[in-house]
Write an enzyme that holds these catalytic residues in place. Structure first.
Site, PDB file in Angstrom:
ATOM      1  N   ASP A  30       0.812  -1.217   0.000  1.00  0.00           N
ATOM      2  CA  ASP A  30       0.000   0.000   0.000  1.00  0.00           C
ATOM      3  C   ASP A  30       0.850   1.275   0.000  1.00  0.00           C
ATOM      4  OD1 ASP A  30      -2.258  -1.713   0.228  1.00  0.00           O
ATOM      5  OD2 ASP A  30      -2.023  -1.750   2.410  1.00  0.00           O
ATOM      6  N   GLU A 204     -13.224  -0.820  -6.525  1.00  0.00           N
ATOM      7  CA  GLU A 204     -13.135  -1.787  -5.428  1.00  0.00           C
ATOM      8  C   GLU A 204     -12.676  -1.114  -4.139  1.00  0.00           C
ATOM      9  OE1 GLU A 204     -13.567  -5.522  -3.703  1.00  0.00           O
ATOM     10  OE2 GLU A 204     -13.974  -5.030  -5.790  1.00  0.00           O
ATOM     11  N   GLU A 323      24.027   6.901   5.108  1.00  0.00           N
ATOM     12  CA  GLU A 323      23.506   5.909   6.046  1.00  0.00           C
ATOM     13  C   GLU A 323      23.597   4.514   5.433  1.00  0.00           C
ATOM     14  OE1 GLU A 323      22.614   6.659   9.188  1.00  0.00           O
ATOM     15  OE2 GLU A 323      23.338   8.643   8.656  1.00  0.00           O
ATOM     16  N   GLU A 325      21.690   2.184   5.856  1.00  0.00           N
ATOM     17  CA  GLU A 325      20.349   1.732   5.481  1.00  0.00           C
ATOM     18  C   GLU A 325      19.817   2.438   4.242  1.00  0.00           C
ATOM     19  OE1 GLU A 325      19.894   4.893   8.711  1.00  0.00           O
ATOM     20  OE2 GLU A 325      21.212   3.189   8.304  1.00  0.00           O
TER      21      GLU A 325
END
Length: 446
Positions: A30, A204, A323, A325
């Site tokens: 999402d 939907e 970083e 990450e």
């Protein structure tokens, strides 16, 4: 801050053949992108490993300046943020207004088990977020909020499955005017579904509303199941809507899909999810992205899923602190909160690696530094170029530092590091967990 107290189950890609999905160490779903201050911030849901239903307990944030190297900012919002929430941290969206960031999310209310929409607020796009109200903003048993601020400053919140609703938000972004209004789901506005008398249109769930060149778009998941992504347009934020067709056909190893669209640095980007990672599926999804161009009349072309992903916008500077990450592709690694602030890369074992794409070394680098910690015998950071098996251009030994969050900086010389290359930091050592990495940086050659 005690690393390794509980070992998370890892998603382990086997090779860096591509850059989609854009997060590899956890399952994400999402996607909700937000462009702010020269970066794309990506707000996602988080499917728990091994899920056989929509088991989701928190949300996560990533960001990128180049659309390929994504920085993991961890989970600044979870069910625990809302004292009244019981379960189901499903699809939400964040938006900035007047220097604050508002994140609208659906959860089930502990007392009733019914869906409601809460709003969290933060002073930074990466949080931490706090419950803005101490109660739901809206309760009508439906979910999937999307938020949009029009050019005149009026904010709108849309949401819904099986219906599509909207309400006008006040300028404070945590209250609204009037009552929620149901948008008529006509076949002219949202296409024709066959075989389900209760759902005559294709709409939907998962709406995403935005405005471009005076035209309003709502992009949504259509016709479960397997869902595809469709869209409609309107001359105003409340309609009337006209069905415009398919954006992304039903494909990928997930029976749901969920879209987000933004423009960034001159390009248009379509975010979605699939089940492409190992162990992936309809309840263990992964966020991906494609670059696209609108047609001359403003229509959206058909976009297919790829494993390639979006092209890089610019390059990454290795001569400023980066970083650990910040990753284009990672194998075997996990991320965790860091005692020095932010996140670090941990749970590293022999053979794991990180790919950083499009690193601009220019005339050359002379040395490499990394901030590391280890409670065992440590290991080695191997600096490689162009592939995880590329030639080693530098080796930095990592000692036992006295703990998984006891940090020290190691340095080593490098050679032959010039031009713009893909950087691979590969990790080697003995058995078990080796060390953690907080950040890295190269020094420019004299």
């Amino acid at each position: 801050m005690l690393a390794f107290a509980v070992l998370p189950a890892a998603v382990h890609p086997t090779a860096a053949r591509a850059d989609n999905p854009i997060v590899q160490n956890v399952y994400t779903a999402d996607p909700a992108p937000l462009v702010y201050n020269g970066r794309v911030y990506l707000y996602t849901g988080h499917d728990e490993d091994g899920s056989t239903s929509f088991t989701m307990k928190d949300w996560r944030v990533y960001s990128s300046a180049d659309m390929v190297n994504w920085t993991d900012h961890g989970s600044p919002l979870s069910l625990a943020t809302f004292s009244w929430a019981g379960a189901n941290a499903w699809a939400g969206q964040a938006i900035e207004r007047n220097g604050k960031f508002y994140w609208y999310v659906p959860v089930t209310v502990r007392a009733t088990g019914a869906f409601a929409i809460g709003v969290a607020v933060a002073d930074s796009p990466t949080g931490p977020f706090r419950d803005a109200l101490g109660r739901p903003l809206l309760e009508n048993t439906e979910f999937d909020p999307t938020v949009f601020i029009d050019d005149d400053g009026q904010a709108y919140l849309y949401w819904g499955n099986p219906n599509l609703w909207y309400v006008k938000l006040n300028a404070d972004m945590v209250s609204y005017s009037g009552s929620p209004t149901k948008i008529p789901l006509t076949t002219a506005g949202f296409g024709t579904r066959t075989g389900d008398a209760n759902r005559p249109t294709l709409y939907e769930e998962g709406p995403w509303v935005y405005k471009r060149n005076g035209l309003y778009y709502v992009v949504y998941a259509a016709k479960c199941c397997q869902e595809f992504i469709a869209y409609s347009t309107a001359p105003s934020p409340i309609g009337p809507w006209t069905y415009r067709g398919t954006v992304m056909p039903a494909q990928g190893n997930s029976f749901t899909n969920h879209a987000g669209i933004v423009d960034f640095k001159g390009g248009s980007y379509f975010f979605y999810h699939n089940g492409a990672l190992p162990g992936g599926g309809g309840f263990t999804r992964s966020v991906a992205v494609e670059k696209f161009s609108y047609n001359a009349d403003g229509s959206i072309p058909t976009i297919n899923m790829t494993s390639t992903g979006a092209p890089q916008v610019g390059t990454l500077d290795p001569y400023v602190r980066q970083e650990a990450e910040t990753i284009a592709w990672g194998s075997g690694i996990e991320t965790e909160w860091n005692s020095e602030g932010g996140m670090d890369v941990g749970w590293i074992e022999n053979g794991d690696y990180i790919k950083v794409k499009g690193v601009a070394f220019g005339a050359g680098a002379s040395s490499f530094a990394a901030r590391v910690a280890s409670a065992t015998s440590g290991g080695t950071v191997e600096v490689r170029l162009d592939s995880p098996n590329g030639s080693i251009v530098g080796r930095c030994g990592v000692p036992n530092t006295g703990g998984w969050q006891s940090w020290t900086t190691v340095n080593c010389p490098v050679s032959g590091v010039t031009g713009t290359r893909d950087l691979y930091l590969t990790f080697s050592g003995g058995s078990g967990f080796l060390f953690n990495v907080n950040w890295w940086q190269f020094t420019r050659a004299a």
